[in-house]
Design a protein around this motif. Structure first.
Motif, PDB file in Angstrom:
ATOM      1  N   GLY A 103      -1.965  -3.952  -4.455  1.00  0.00           N
ATOM      2  CA  GLY A 103      -2.132  -2.907  -3.439  1.00  0.00           C
ATOM      3  C   GLY A 103      -1.279  -1.677  -3.688  1.00  0.00           C
TER       4      GLY A 103
ATOM      5  N   LEU B 209      -9.079   7.148   3.434  1.00  0.00           N
ATOM      6  CA  LEU B 209     -10.269   7.080   2.578  1.00  0.00           C
ATOM      7  C   LEU B 209     -11.208   8.209   2.973  1.00  0.00           C
ATOM      8  CD1 LEU B 209     -11.386   3.308   2.516  1.00  0.00           C
ATOM      9  CD2 LEU B 209      -9.766   4.478   1.041  1.00  0.00           C
TER      10      LEU B 209
ATOM     11  N   PRO C 276      -7.224   5.422  -2.865  1.00  0.00           N
ATOM     12  CA  PRO C 276      -7.369   4.401  -3.912  1.00  0.00           C
ATOM     13  C   PRO C 276      -8.607   4.660  -4.775  1.00  0.00           C
ATOM     14  CG  PRO C 276      -8.106   3.550  -1.804  1.00  0.00           C
ATOM     15  CD  PRO C 276      -7.539   4.908  -1.527  1.00  0.00           C
TER      16      PRO C 276
ATOM     17  N   PHE D  89       0.793  -1.232   0.000  1.00  0.00           N
ATOM     18  CA  PHE D  89       0.000   0.000   0.000  1.00  0.00           C
ATOM     19  C   PHE D  89       0.828   1.285   0.000  1.00  0.00           C
ATOM     20  CE2 PHE D  89      -2.475  -3.323   2.207  1.00  0.00           C
ATOM     21  CZ  PHE D  89      -3.474  -3.469   1.263  1.00  0.00           C
TER      22      PHE D  89
ATOM     23  N   PHE E  26     -10.440  -5.036  -2.524  1.00  0.00           N
ATOM     24  CA  PHE E  26      -9.927  -5.222  -1.159  1.00  0.00           C
ATOM     25  C   PHE E  26     -11.024  -5.832  -0.283  1.00  0.00           C
ATOM     26  CE2 PHE E  26      -9.207  -3.947   3.216  1.00  0.00           C
ATOM     27  CZ  PHE E  26      -7.838  -4.030   3.397  1.00  0.00           C
ATOM     28  N   ASN E  27     -12.216  -5.260  -0.382  1.00  0.00           N
ATOM     29  CA  ASN E  27     -13.302  -5.705   0.508  1.00  0.00           C
ATOM     30  C   ASN E  27     -13.925  -7.015   0.060  1.00  0.00           C
ATOM     31  OD1 ASN E  27     -13.814  -3.721   2.848  1.00  0.00           O
ATOM     32  ND2 ASN E  27     -13.144  -2.504   1.083  1.00  0.00           N
TER      33      ASN E  27
ATOM     34  N   ASP F 187     -10.301  -0.396  -6.530  1.00  0.00           N
ATOM     35  CA  ASP F 187      -9.331  -0.984  -5.591  1.00  0.00           C
ATOM     36  C   ASP F 187     -10.001  -1.275  -4.251  1.00  0.00           C
ATOM     37  OD1 ASP F 187      -7.432  -0.482  -7.587  1.00  0.00           O
ATOM     38  OD2 ASP F 187      -6.923   1.475  -6.752  1.00  0.00           O
ATOM     39  N   VAL F 188     -10.863  -0.355  -3.825  1.00  0.00           N
ATOM     40  CA  VAL F 188     -11.589  -0.543  -2.554  1.00  0.00           C
ATOM     41  C   VAL F 188     -12.537  -1.742  -2.693  1.00  0.00           C
ATOM     42  CG1 VAL F 188     -13.184   0.547  -0.908  1.00  0.00           C
ATOM     43  CG2 VAL F 188     -11.443   1.937  -2.057  1.00  0.00           C
TER      44      VAL F 188
ATOM     45  N   ASP G  53     -10.802  -0.791   6.233  1.00  0.00           N
ATOM     46  CA  ASP G  53     -11.594  -0.614   5.003  1.00  0.00           C
ATOM     47  C   ASP G  53     -10.689  -0.671   3.772  1.00  0.00           C
ATOM     48  OD1 ASP G  53     -13.991  -0.208   6.384  1.00  0.00           O
ATOM     49  OD2 ASP G  53     -13.468   1.890   6.753  1.00  0.00           O
ATOM     50  N   TYR G  54      -9.412  -0.382   3.998  1.00  0.00           N
ATOM     51  CA  TYR G  54      -8.390  -0.458   2.942  1.00  0.00           C
ATOM     52  C   TYR G  54      -7.037  -0.479   3.662  1.00  0.00           C
ATOM     53  CZ  TYR G  54      -6.182   0.066  -1.574  1.00  0.00           C
ATOM     54  OH  TYR G  54      -5.421  -0.174  -2.691  1.00  0.00           O
TER      55      TYR G  54
ATOM     56  N   LYS H 192     -15.828   6.695   0.242  1.00  0.00           N
ATOM     57  CA  LYS H 192     -15.114   5.440  -0.012  1.00  0.00           C
ATOM     58  C   LYS H 192     -15.195   4.512   1.193  1.00  0.00           C
ATOM     59  CE  LYS H 192     -12.230   7.079  -3.738  1.00  0.00           C
ATOM     60  NZ  LYS H 192     -10.991   7.718  -4.124  1.00  0.00           N
TER      61      LYS H 192
ATOM     62  N   ALA I  30     -16.725   0.890   1.032  1.00  0.00           N
ATOM     63  CA  ALA I  30     -15.980  -0.278   1.527  1.00  0.00           C
ATOM     64  C   ALA I  30     -16.877  -1.136   2.418  1.00  0.00           C
ATOM     65  CB  ALA I  30     -14.751   0.189   2.313  1.00  0.00           C
TER      66      ALA I  30
END
Ligand SMILES: Cc1cc2nc3c(=O)[nH]c(=O)nc-3n(C[C@H](O)[C@H](O)[C@H](O)COP(=O)(O)O)c2cc1C
Length: 242
Positions: A138, A223, A179, A108, A187-188, A183-184, A216-217, A227, A231
């Motif tokens: 990431g 975020l 992001p 990240f 990730f989730n 991407d979010v 959440d990320y 976002k 998420a």
């Protein structure tokens, strides 16, 4: 700054010349990994990296040292020539060996510069594919240099310098970008799979062990409220249907 170069070209010609030009715009230490020299056997499709853990890949001794170097650097330069309108087999084989990173994103705070060379076609598409792969890992921000070298005597240095300098400034700033929604989303999605009733063993271990299951990320990345809400909705939705 420490830069890691992962070169997916089997020779040191067009792609490498672009890398070297970009390198001349950066300040710091450079380490080169030429995938041709690493002799990573073809991915056998055993699924061990995804299901049991990356250390159970039959080729982990060749792959994991490169992943470690990625962890230790500030910026990654990753390159490929266009082969049959795609990345080289060398780079694709490396990507196949790192497919578990789609399930377990983790870079990240890293920024990357993608370098692609071609005779005439496919460079934009291939750079976009590499960009997409890195975002699934990431990686926070991806810069792209993709050039058609066919029939040209000299490099388009101004194009290379412009993007390399943007990359350099960004790496040095250590700024982290919000992001994209996509991407979010992923990730989730992966997080929800990791906490489902029958999770993939290695995924569950990773998400719980790193504490990412509570985020959440990537925790280093901020975020905005929209976002964050997105998420939570994605996580709840996939958790309810898994
Ligand atoms: C196996 C192979 C496939 C190639 N496929 C394409 C292609 O689909 N489109 C294209 O424009 N150039 C293609 N090329 C040309 C290379 O992309 C181009 O010469 C590139 O700059 C080579 O980079 P290098 O000097 O780092 O090897 C191909 C070259 C090889 C060897």
């Amino acid at each position: 700054m420490k830069y890691l170069i992962i070169n997916g070209s089997p020779r040191r010609k067009n792609t490498y010349k672009i890398i070297k030009q970009a390198e001349s715009d950066l300040d710091g230490e450079f380490e080169e990994v030429h995938l041709i020299e690493k002799q990573i056997p073809m991915c056998l499709g055993c699924m061990n990296c995804i299901v049991v853990g990356e250390d159970k890949c039959p080729h982990h001794d060749k792959v994991q040292p490169i992943i470690e170097k990625m962890r230790e650097c500030d910026g990654i330069i990753i390159s490929s020539p266009v082969y049959a309108l795609n990345v080289s087999a060398l780079l694709k084989n490396f990507f196949d060996h790192t497919a578990y990173l789609y399930h377990r994103p983790q870079f990240f705070t890293k920024k990357a510069l993608v370098v692609v060379s071609t005779a005439g076609a496919g460079h934009k598409k291939v750079a976009k594919y590499i960009d997409e792969t890195l975002r699934h890992w990431g990686i926070n921000k991806v810069y792209k240099i993709s050039l058609a070298c066919g029939g040209k005597e000299s490099l388009e240095t101004s194009k290379i310098d412009k993007e390399a300098i943007r990359f350099k400034k960004d790496v040095e700033s250590r700024k982290l970008y919000s992001p994209k929604f996509g991407d979010v989303f992923y990730f989730n999605l992966w997080k929800s799979l990791a906490v489902s009733d029958e999770p993939i063993e290695a995924d569950a271990e990773f998400w719980k062990g790193t504490g990412l299951v509570n985020c959440d990320y990537g925790p280093e990345v901020k975020l905005n409220i929209l976002k964050k809400l997105f998420a939570k909705i994605i996580f709840k939705f996939f958790k309810s249907v898994m």
